[in-house]
Structures are given as C-alpha cells and as structure tokens.
Scaffold this active site. Structure first.
Site, PDB file in Angstrom:
ATOM      1  N   PRO A   1     -11.177  55.278 -28.399  1.00  0.00           N
ATOM      2  CA  PRO A   1     -11.539  55.195 -29.946  1.00  0.00           C
ATOM      3  C   PRO A   1     -11.293  56.595 -30.464  1.00  0.00           C
ATOM      4  O   PRO A   1     -11.379  57.118 -31.791  1.00  0.00           O
ATOM      5  CB  PRO A   1     -13.053  55.012 -29.996  1.00  0.00           C
ATOM      6  N   LEU A   2     -11.050  57.999 -29.869  1.00  0.00           N
ATOM      7  CA  LEU A   2     -10.951  59.247 -29.992  1.00  0.00           C
ATOM      8  C   LEU A   2      -9.536  59.496 -29.939  1.00  0.00           C
ATOM      9  O   LEU A   2      -8.985  60.723 -29.848  1.00  0.00           O
ATOM     10  CB  LEU A   2     -11.646  60.273 -29.333  1.00  0.00           C
TER      11      LEU A   2
ATOM     12  N   ARG B   1      -7.642  59.102 -27.313  1.00  0.00           N
ATOM     13  CA  ARG B   1      -7.249  60.000 -26.045  1.00  0.00           C
ATOM     14  C   ARG B   1      -7.655  61.278 -26.127  1.00  0.00           C
ATOM     15  O   ARG B   1      -7.094  61.937 -25.460  1.00  0.00           O
ATOM     16  CB  ARG B   1      -5.999  59.558 -25.409  1.00  0.00           C
ATOM     17  N   GLY B   2      -8.396  61.707 -26.868  1.00  0.00           N
ATOM     18  CA  GLY B   2      -8.868  63.066 -27.248  1.00  0.00           C
ATOM     19  C   GLY B   2      -7.993  63.874 -28.370  1.00  0.00           C
ATOM     20  O   GLY B   2      -8.563  64.822 -28.784  1.00  0.00           O
TER      21      GLY B   2
ATOM     22  N   HIS C   1      -8.794  42.654 -17.044  1.00  0.00           N
ATOM     23  CA  HIS C   1      -8.242  43.888 -17.572  1.00  0.00           C
ATOM     24  C   HIS C   1      -6.948  43.769 -18.262  1.00  0.00           C
ATOM     25  O   HIS C   1      -6.587  44.279 -19.487  1.00  0.00           O
ATOM     26  CB  HIS C   1      -7.980  44.593 -16.455  1.00  0.00           C
TER      27      HIS C   1
ATOM     28  N   TYR D   1      -9.834  51.646 -11.663  1.00  0.00           N
ATOM     29  CA  TYR D   1      -9.931  53.039 -11.404  1.00  0.00           C
ATOM     30  C   TYR D   1     -10.233  53.782 -10.572  1.00  0.00           C
ATOM     31  O   TYR D   1     -10.944  53.630  -9.706  1.00  0.00           O
ATOM     32  CB  TYR D   1     -11.075  53.500 -12.661  1.00  0.00           C
TER      33      TYR D   1
END
Length: 327
Positions: A207-208, A210-211, A127, A54
């Site tokens: 879990p959302l 990506r919004g 990863h 990241y």
C-alpha cells in the site's frame, strides 16, 4: 485504532505485512522483528500476513515465536500456491512454478501449521492462481480444510474477476489480497466493485508502493544490493525521477497535517473504501507506529482528488512476475 471486518471477525483497520521481516529486502534482525510483532499487538494491529513462500517457510517460523503466547489475539493469514522449494520452484523455462493442485494444497497446510505451531489459520489464501489447475479443483481442496477446522476463511491473491466469481461459486471467498495504492489503481475498474458486491474484503499489499510513497527512496543507491526492488521497472533511475511528482504531492499534504507521507498514503486507502484493510510491512517499531496512525487521519475531498489524479509512470512488475498474474 479503528476496526474493520473480515468475515465475522473485527480487527485493527491497518494490518501488518510480515514478508519483509525475512524475505526480499535484505538482512534483518530477528529480535527487532519480534519486538515489532509485540508492539503491533499492543497497539491493536492484530491482522498478520505471511506465506509459506516467504524465505521458504522461515517467515512462518518467525511468526510462530511471536504467536506462542498470543495465538488467540492474532488474526493470522498465510498463503499457498507459490512453490518455494529451491529445486522445484522453477519450470524448464526458468519461470517460478505455481501449484494449485489438491494434493499440494493438502500437504502445504500441514507444513504451514507445523511451522506456525498452531492447529489452524484464520485466513488461507491461494497465493497465485495456477493456470494448469481449474480454480474449482483448488477451491474444493481448500474448502475441505475449512471442514477439517484447519482453516477458518478462504482468500485469493491477484485473481481476476472471472476467477473470483468461479471460486466464490464453490465456497465463499472472504478476502482478496492484491496490490492497491496511490500508484497502482487497476483494481478500481472491475475488482473493487466486484468485491463490494460479493462482500469480499480487499487486502491491499504494497500500500506504500513498496516504500516509494514514503519519500525515502529518491535514487537507486537508496536500495541495498540484495533488495529485490532493484528488479522492478518503477525502481529504475529514470522511472524514479519521472514519478517524483507523486511524492511531492503526498509530502505537501503530509506537511499540512504535520505527519509523514506514509500516513497520507494509507489514509487515502482507508478513505477510498471502507471494505479494505491494508497491510503495510515494516521491521521497525517507529514505522509501525507511524503507519497505524493513519487510522486517525481524515483527508478532505480536495486532498483525495489531488492524490487520485496523480499520473504514474512505469510497469509495476518485471515481466517474469507479471506472467504469474491471473488475467
């Protein structure tokens, strides 16, 4: 907040994905990110997730500032295997390069520990699985880090059932991080039953959706030009329209509980399986508090079924990212 277990450690049942604080979603404010991290600890959200990939290590450097006086209070996870050096990160075909070689693993943990300003990480994930290196060789190298006290637990990310079994035969795999949400449920076929069987904690990222499941993204104009979601099939205009029913169902249930859609989406995960800890990401305190409130919401069987029956359109990843997923 309620607690759940990874290995022998208990932590808040909703963790914090820190990627977006520096990576993928455009510019952010460092002070605000540090305020989010401080608030997270205050409310018991003490499972923090980062990766050396990241922002080429800058995400780990950000967390180091928050960890300075709080290391013992944080269950810290980072990752290795996605090559982040700008010169070396792609192969001759232009694809992102993976490296699961023992030498790379050994050198990477030293770089991560230096950036994080700590002498150990609680959870070290591979990863992505490197198809050119037998998983046994990678896990042997990671297991050496456990012996050396630099890592406490080992994890995998986006690994197939076959790879999980092979890896676990070399050293216990404590956690599996993979995408799982109302709008991506492939793990239910094989991966989740295997995790339950082997006592591996599932850590759902995105879990959302990506919004998208929050209801705040109605059209492509809602994303900035720098936002990497512009490359994802499910964030193309026509697919956003097709999937609008997902948000409609979630929003209807949220109104009944007088909460936000994100809370319902996270409560669905917590209710589905007690052997998981989702890590929604945010760089806003209000959203952090909102997300963690899902720990208090209880959904009925009828509501769970409605959410589980939603049809989803579009592939989750662009083709270049899909090619890095272990099958």
């Amino acid at each position: 907040m309620q607690k759940r277990k990874i290995g022998n450690d208990f932590m808040g049942e909703i963790g914090l994905g820190c990627m977006g604080m520096t990576h993928a979603y455009g510019p952010s404010d460092e002070n605000e990110n540090l305020n989010v991290l401080a608030k997270a600890l205050e409310i018991g959200c003490n499972f923090w997730d980062t990766a050396d990939f990241y922002s080429a290590g800058k995400n780990e450097e950000l967390l180091a500032k928050a960890l300075k006086n709080n290391r013992k209070h944080v269950f810290l996870a980072t990752k290795v295997g996605n090559v982040y050096d700008q010169v070396l990160s792609t192969d001759s075909s232009g694809q992102k390069r993976l490296d699961g070689s023992p030498e790379y693993i050994k050198n990477s943990i030293e770089r991560s520990l230096k950036r994080l300003k700590t002498d150990y990480v609680d959870l070290y994930y591979l990863h992505r699985v490197d198809p050119l290196v037998p998983i046994e060789e990678t896990i042997y190298a990671m297991a050496e880090l456990v012996k050396e006290g630099k890592v406490r637990y080992l994890g995998l990310s986006e690994a197939s059932a076959k790879t999980i079994k092979r890896a676990n035969s070399i050293h216990p795999i404590t956690a599996l991080q993979s995408e799982y949400s109302i709008w991506y449920r492939e793990l239910e076929k094989e991966i989740i039953p295997l995790c339950n069987e082997l006592a591996i904690t599932l850590v759902p990222f995105a879990p959302l959706g990506r919004g998208y499941l929050t209801g705040t993204i109605q059209q492509t104009n809602d994303l900035s030009a720098e936002d990497w979601r512009n490359n994802f099939p499910r964030f193309k205009e026509e697919t956003l329209i097709k999937n609008r029913n997902i948000v409609d169902v979630i929003t209807t249930i949220a109104k009944e509980h007088k909460c936000k859609p994100a809370v319902v989406a996270l409560a669905w995960l917590l209710t589905k399986n007690k052997n998981l800890i989702p890590i929604p990401g945010t760089r806003h305190i209000d959203y952090l508090v909102e997300n963690t409130s899902a720990s208090k919401l209880r959904l009925s069987v009828t509501e769970m079924n409605k959410l589980s029956e939603i049809k989803v359109y579009g592939e989750r990843f662009p083709s270049n990212m899909e090619q890095t997923i272990d099958k």
